[in-house]
Design a protein around this motif. Structure first.
Motif, PDB file in Angstrom:
ATOM      1  N   ASP A  25       6.430 -33.644  11.722  1.00 54.19           N
ATOM      2  CA  ASP A  25       7.075 -32.830  12.756  1.00 54.19           C
ATOM      3  C   ASP A  25       6.402 -31.475  12.958  1.00 54.19           C
ATOM      4  O   ASP A  25       6.316 -30.989  14.087  1.00 54.19           O
ATOM      5  CB  ASP A  25       8.570 -32.667  12.445  1.00 54.19           C
ATOM      6  CG  ASP A  25       9.369 -33.906  12.820  1.00 54.19           C
ATOM      7  OD1 ASP A  25       8.786 -34.854  13.386  1.00 54.19           O
ATOM      8  OD2 ASP A  25      10.582 -33.928  12.557  1.00 54.19           O
ATOM      9  N   VAL A  26       5.899 -30.863  11.882  1.00 53.08           N
ATOM     10  CA  VAL A  26       5.150 -29.611  12.029  1.00 53.08           C
ATOM     11  C   VAL A  26       3.870 -29.881  12.822  1.00 53.08           C
ATOM     12  O   VAL A  26       3.483 -29.092  13.692  1.00 53.08           O
ATOM     13  CB  VAL A  26       4.849 -28.971  10.653  1.00 53.08           C
ATOM     14  CG1 VAL A  26       3.793 -27.874  10.766  1.00 53.08           C
ATOM     15  CG2 VAL A  26       6.130 -28.418  10.045  1.00 53.08           C
ATOM     16  N   SER A  27       3.221 -30.996  12.526  1.00 52.53           N
ATOM     17  CA  SER A  27       2.009 -31.363  13.265  1.00 52.53           C
ATOM     18  C   SER A  27       2.312 -31.552  14.742  1.00 52.53           C
ATOM     19  O   SER A  27       1.509 -31.166  15.608  1.00 52.53           O
ATOM     20  CB  SER A  27       1.418 -32.655  12.692  1.00 52.53           C
ATOM     21  OG  SER A  27       1.058 -32.466  11.350  1.00 52.53           O
ATOM     22  N   TRP A  28       3.447 -32.132  15.034  1.00 49.95           N
ATOM     23  CA  TRP A  28       3.864 -32.320  16.432  1.00 49.95           C
ATOM     24  C   TRP A  28       4.044 -30.956  17.085  1.00 49.95           C
ATOM     25  O   TRP A  28       3.531 -30.691  18.171  1.00 49.95           O
ATOM     26  CB  TRP A  28       5.145 -33.127  16.450  1.00 49.95           C
ATOM     27  CG  TRP A  28       5.714 -33.467  17.788  1.00 49.95           C
ATOM     28  CD1 TRP A  28       5.153 -33.294  19.024  1.00 49.95           C
ATOM     29  CD2 TRP A  28       6.983 -34.082  18.021  1.00 49.95           C
ATOM     30  NE1 TRP A  28       5.999 -33.750  20.009  1.00 49.95           N
ATOM     31  CE2 TRP A  28       7.121 -34.241  19.417  1.00 49.95           C
ATOM     32  CE3 TRP A  28       8.010 -34.504  17.198  1.00 49.95           C
ATOM     33  CZ2 TRP A  28       8.252 -34.811  19.993  1.00 49.95           C
ATOM     34  CZ3 TRP A  28       9.122 -35.078  17.784  1.00 49.95           C
ATOM     35  CH2 TRP A  28       9.241 -35.226  19.157  1.00 49.95           C
ATOM     36  N   CYS A  29       4.773 -30.097  16.416  1.00 51.88           N
ATOM     37  CA  CYS A  29       5.059 -28.764  16.946  1.00 51.88           C
ATOM     38  C   CYS A  29       3.774 -27.966  17.191  1.00 51.88           C
ATOM     39  O   CYS A  29       3.654 -27.262  18.197  1.00 51.88           O
ATOM     40  CB  CYS A  29       5.961 -28.027  15.956  1.00 51.88           C
ATOM     41  SG  CYS A  29       6.406 -26.365  16.462  1.00 51.88           S
ATOM     42  N   MET A  30       2.820 -28.093  16.277  1.00 55.52           N
ATOM     43  CA  MET A  30       1.573 -27.337  16.372  1.00 55.52           C
ATOM     44  C   MET A  30       0.486 -28.080  17.155  1.00 55.52           C
ATOM     45  O   MET A  30      -0.622 -27.597  17.287  1.00 55.52           O
ATOM     46  CB  MET A  30       1.065 -27.014  14.959  1.00 55.52           C
ATOM     47  CG  MET A  30       2.028 -26.160  14.146  1.00 55.52           C
ATOM     48  SD  MET A  30       2.424 -24.592  14.939  1.00 55.52           S
ATOM     49  CE  MET A  30       0.847 -23.792  14.910  1.00 55.52           C
ATOM     50  N   VAL A  31       0.824 -29.283  17.640  1.00 54.35           N
ATOM     51  CA  VAL A  31      -0.094 -30.151  18.387  1.00 54.35           C
ATOM     52  C   VAL A  31      -1.357 -30.441  17.554  1.00 54.35           C
ATOM     53  O   VAL A  31      -2.481 -30.385  18.030  1.00 54.35           O
ATOM     54  CB  VAL A  31      -0.448 -29.580  19.786  1.00 54.35           C
ATOM     55  CG1 VAL A  31      -1.105 -30.654  20.645  1.00 54.35           C
ATOM     56  CG2 VAL A  31       0.771 -29.021  20.487  1.00 54.35           C
ATOM     57  N   GLY A  86      -0.529 -35.432  12.727  1.00 56.48           N
ATOM     58  CA  GLY A  86       0.751 -35.982  13.189  1.00 56.48           C
ATOM     59  C   GLY A  86       0.726 -37.498  13.256  1.00 56.48           C
ATOM     60  O   GLY A  86       1.655 -38.169  12.791  1.00 56.48           O
ATOM     61  N   ASN A 108      11.295 -40.866  17.174  1.00 55.62           N
ATOM     62  CA  ASN A 108      10.678 -39.551  17.074  1.00 55.62           C
ATOM     63  C   ASN A 108       9.157 -39.665  17.127  1.00 55.62           C
ATOM     64  O   ASN A 108       8.481 -38.888  17.808  1.00 55.62           O
ATOM     65  CB  ASN A 108      11.163 -38.921  15.768  1.00 55.62           C
ATOM     66  CG  ASN A 108      10.747 -37.500  15.584  1.00 55.62           C
ATOM     67  OD1 ASN A 108       9.793 -37.254  14.868  1.00 55.62           O
ATOM     68  ND2 ASN A 108      11.472 -36.579  16.193  1.00 55.62           N
ATOM     69  N   MET A 151       6.588 -38.270  19.992  1.00 54.43           N
ATOM     70  CA  MET A 151       5.444 -37.434  19.648  1.00 54.43           C
ATOM     71  C   MET A 151       4.160 -38.020  20.247  1.00 54.43           C
ATOM     72  O   MET A 151       3.364 -37.294  20.853  1.00 54.43           O
ATOM     73  CB  MET A 151       5.305 -37.326  18.127  1.00 54.43           C
ATOM     74  CG  MET A 151       4.113 -36.513  17.664  1.00 54.43           C
ATOM     75  SD  MET A 151       3.944 -36.455  15.864  1.00 54.43           S
ATOM     76  CE  MET A 151       3.412 -38.134  15.523  1.00 54.43           C
ATOM     77  N   GLU A 171       3.850 -37.412  23.925  1.00 50.35           N
ATOM     78  CA  GLU A 171       3.424 -36.049  24.251  1.00 50.35           C
ATOM     79  C   GLU A 171       1.950 -35.828  23.911  1.00 50.35           C
ATOM     80  O   GLU A 171       1.227 -35.203  24.684  1.00 50.35           O
ATOM     81  CB  GLU A 171       4.307 -35.027  23.533  1.00 50.35           C
ATOM     82  CG  GLU A 171       5.692 -34.956  24.122  1.00 50.35           C
ATOM     83  CD  GLU A 171       6.538 -33.815  23.567  1.00 50.35           C
ATOM     84  OE1 GLU A 171       6.038 -33.018  22.737  1.00 50.35           O
ATOM     85  OE2 GLU A 171       7.704 -33.729  23.966  1.00 50.35           O
TER      86      GLU A 171
END
Length: 119
Positions: free
Chosen positions: A13-19, A24, A62, A66, A69
């Motif tokens: 999820d952090v990888s998703w947030c930080m692209v 991710g 989820n 990801m 996106e």
């Protein structure tokens, strides 16, 4: 195993947030695999199995969201009014249905059986 699972899930999820696409995408595999192992190991306890299956479905939804996106098909229409990201609703709803079945059907049945057994 459950604690390691949380680490992988957070990294995903952090990888998703930080692209951070490579990390991710990589974290999907251990996160989902450990969730499936946990569900398998708890299959003899209906309550645990239901909740762990819901988690597997949640992680699947989820992860798909990801991916949609990361690869920019989250806003692409796949049907009238339905985008690529909306398809993640399929496993989300499946998880809700698993828990609804447990709480509306299975748990009351277990409670009735316990009451009969104590009489």
């Amino acid at each position: 195993m459950e604690n390691l699972h949380i680490v992988f899930w957070l990294l995903k999820d952090v990888s998703w947030c930080m692209v951070w696409r490579p990390l991710g995408l990589t974290m999907i595999v251990p996160t989902l695999a450990i969730a499936m192992v946990i569900a398998w190991r708890t299959r003899h306890l209906v309550s645990e199995l239901a909740h762990n299956l819901a988690i597997v479905l949640w992680i699947s939804a989820n992860s798909y969201w990801m991916i949609s996106e990361f690869f920019h098909f989250d806003e692409v229409l796949v049907a009238p009014g339905v985008t690529g990201k909306h398809l993640s609703l399929v496993p989300f709803v499946a998880g809700i249905l698993v828990l609804a079945y447990y709480y509306l059907v299975q748990k009351p049945r277990e409670s009735r059986n316990e009451q009969v057994a104590t009489l």
